[in-house]
Design an enzyme around this catalytic site. Structure first.
Site, PDB file in Angstrom:
ATOM      1  CB  SER A 141      -5.739  -1.122  -7.475  1.00 31.04           C
ATOM      2  OG  SER A 141      -5.639  -2.429  -6.629  1.00 31.04           O
ATOM      3  CB  SER A 171      -3.017  -3.993  -7.644  1.00 30.23           C
ATOM      4  OG  SER A 171      -4.021  -3.542  -8.319  1.00 30.23           O
ATOM      5  CE  LYS A 200      -3.298  -3.036 -11.956  1.00 32.13           C
ATOM      6  NZ  LYS A 200      -4.492  -2.685 -10.989  1.00 32.13           N
TER       7      LYS A 200
END
Lengths: 487, 97
Positions: A178, A154, A79
């Site tokens: 997330s 997210s 990420k």
């Protein structure tokens, strides 16, 4: 069966036994990226040449017997809020559009030590603020099952990349759901570890008291191996837990006999989609048949988790994001008059709408005159939420429920009403407030074919129970599916 | 009770947050913040008297270490990300005349 159909653990076995190489795996991944990326957009940065070079270096070490672990040669996506030395780390924000860290996050270093090879950096909601990956400055990621829908967020880029075969495993971060929610929306496994299990060093902070890095994988086995690789005590993170057990793969056994699993009645009330409810309860039934004792109970405090979270997380965010000031790194506005005007213009141009919204709310709840009424009230509420979980874990080994109230919404439906989007976090958010570990495991699909996730929640540092139950569920439901298909 | 956020409050929060909002953004922020605070006000239903604010769920103490440099001189790497640098230092706009 193509190389991309392997799980991470299967792939490393193939590489170890010489049936394929780390380079073959990386080439297959980039071939898939070439086919899918334009439509789905999982990555902000993915450089084929440097990834293949790293894969070749790892392959040489594997052949020399220097790398023998279960993730050696496995392509991994990271990420974009995890610092990676020499590789752009943008947090999906304009304000970090040129930020190249001088160091790597501890979790990323741990992966490198294990011989995993980074594919690239995945798309996300800006600074991890959002539930859809639509707040990214670099454009939306699409749901791998149906591109008209969001992948969740997210960590939407990481979840979608795993589902599409644009990597074998991925890292995400989970502040309010997330990792687990995009896993649920994309039909993969997502695990949020206990606070303090994985070092946060090098994770760009959103809500520091809630953030944890976690794995997104094709199955529970890969999740256990990936977690085992990234988890470590780290003196660079003062909240890292020195004495936690970190040998998760030993929990990969099919055994839930006598395990006590509680289903909070408060998780199945108004607002929960009927198809999600049915899939999750069917999942509970599978665990019951496997020998677990499953019963309903009242958890309490559920409706207060979201207001407490959005007070605490925005307060911490407003403080954490003060560092983006146009001086030390990142974007700086072109035209300005004096220092303060430079700060204001840089930040106003550099941050997106959702980030600004949260910084404003966070600044307000921390401001003189409102601090006690909002911020301290939320911290007191957090203590009561923790107490409710403590009481539950006196009776139960694990808590079982949905991950999200619905399957993935359509693109563009969520951002127009932030409060409505926040309400979608109801089943994941209290886990972060209480510091607990949670896992999302696929448990079926709705009528439109969109995946549904089942969430298991454990007490602090009880990841092994979580993994054991999730693994048992995965195996039992696969057998059940097979039997149904035969009959 | 509904929270009405006035212009003065938005101005003040903008100063705290170091954000310069356009008029359109200010109007949206007033509405969003008011609505979120209405929602957060639900917490007032809870009796939290006698409950200590919990900042960390696990017992945490300050962690100390000896002040020994272990990572060498990273100043060149750190400065490489600066929008403007000069003589191994960050360049900042004039802070006072």
């Amino acid at each position: 069966m193509g190389i991309l159909d392997y799980t991470a653990v299967e792939l490393s076995e193939q590489i170890r036994t010489g049936k394929c190489t780390a380079i073959d795996a990386m080439e297959a991944v980039f071939e898939r990226i070439g086919e899918k990326e334009e439509e789905y957009h999982c990555y902000i940065t993915a450089d084929r040449e440097s990834a293949l070079k790293k894969a070749a270096a790892v392959q040489r070490k594997i052949e020399a017997g220097e790398l023998t672990g279960p993730l050696a040669g496995v392509p991994v996506a990271v990420k974009d809020n995890l610092c990676t030395k020499g590789v752009l780390t943008s947090c999906a924000s304009r304000i970090l559009s040129n930020f190249v860290p001088a160091y790597s996050a501890t979790a990323v270093e741990n992966l490198e030590k294990a011989g995993a090879v980074m594919v690239g950096k995945t798309n996300m909601d800006e600074f991890a603020m959002g539930s859809t990956t639509e707040t990214s400055y670099y454009g939306v990621t699409r749901n791998p099952v149906n591109p008209e829908h969001v992948p969740g967020g997210s960590s939407g880029g990481s979840a979608a990349a795993v589902a599409l075969g644009e990597c074998f495993v991925a890292l995400g971060s989970d502040t309010g759901g997330s990792v687990r929610q995009p896993a649920s929306y994309c039909g993969v496994v997502g695990l949020k570890p206990t606070y303090g299990m994985v070092s946060r060093y090098g994770l760009v902070a959103y809500g520091s008291s809630l953030d944890q890095i976690g794995p997104l994988t094709k199955n529970v086995t890969d999740a256990a191996y990936l977690l085992e690789a990234i988890a470590s005590y780290d003196e660079k993170d003062s909240t890292s837990e020195p004495s936690a057990e970190r040998d998760f793969t030993s929990a990969l056994t099919e055994d839930v006999k006598g395990m006590r699993i509680g289903i909070p009645k408060d998780y199945f009330g108004e607002g929960l989609d009927a198809e999600v409810k049915a899939a999750v309860l069917a999942g509970a039934e599978v665990l019951k048949k496997a020998g677990a004792m499953v019963e309903e109970f009242d958890l309490g405090m559920v409706e207060y988790a979201i207001p407490a979270y959005y007070t605490i997380a925005t307060a911490e965010a407003s403080s954490n994001l003060e560092r983006f000031d146009g001086i030390k790194y990142g974007y700086r506005t072109e035209q300005f008059e004096g220092l303060h005007n430079m700060y204001k213009k840089t930040r106003s141009e550099g941050f997106g709408e959702e980030v600004k919204r949260r910084i404003m709310l966070g600044s307000f709840v921390l401001s003189s005159g409102y601090y006690d009424a909002y911020y301290l009230k939320a911290l007191r509420t957090k203590a009561l939420i923790k107490k409710a979980f403590d009481e539950a874990f006196e009776k139960y080994d694990l808590i079982l429920g949905p991950v999200a109230p619905s399957t993935a919404p359509k693109l563009g439906e969520s951002l127009s009403d932030p409060l409505k989007m926040y309400l979608g976090d109801i089943y994941t958010i209290s886990v972060n407030l209480a510091g607990l570990p949670g896992i999302s495991v696929p448990c079926g699909k709705d009528g439109n074919g969109l995946p549904v996730g089942l969430q298991l929640i454990g007490d602090c540092f009880e990841e092994k129970k979580l993994i054991r139950a999730a693994y048992t569920y995965e195996k039992a439901s696969a057998k059940l599916k097979e039997a149904t298909e035969i009959s | 009770m509904a929270n009405i956020i006035d212009d003065a409050t938005i101005e003040y929060v903008g100063i705290l947050a170091k954000l310069e909002l356009s008029d359109r953004e200010k109007e949206a922020a007033k509405k969003d913040m008011g609505r979120m605070l209405d929602y957060i006000d639900q917490l007032n239903e809870l009796d939290t008297s006698g409950v200590e604010p919990m900042s960390h769920v696990l017992p945490r103490r300050n962690v100390f270490r000896e002040d020994i440099v272990t990572n060498g001189d990273g100043s060149a790497d750190a400065l490489a990300n600066a929008p403007e640098q000069k003589d191994d230092m960050y360049v900042v706009p004039k802070t006072f005349e």
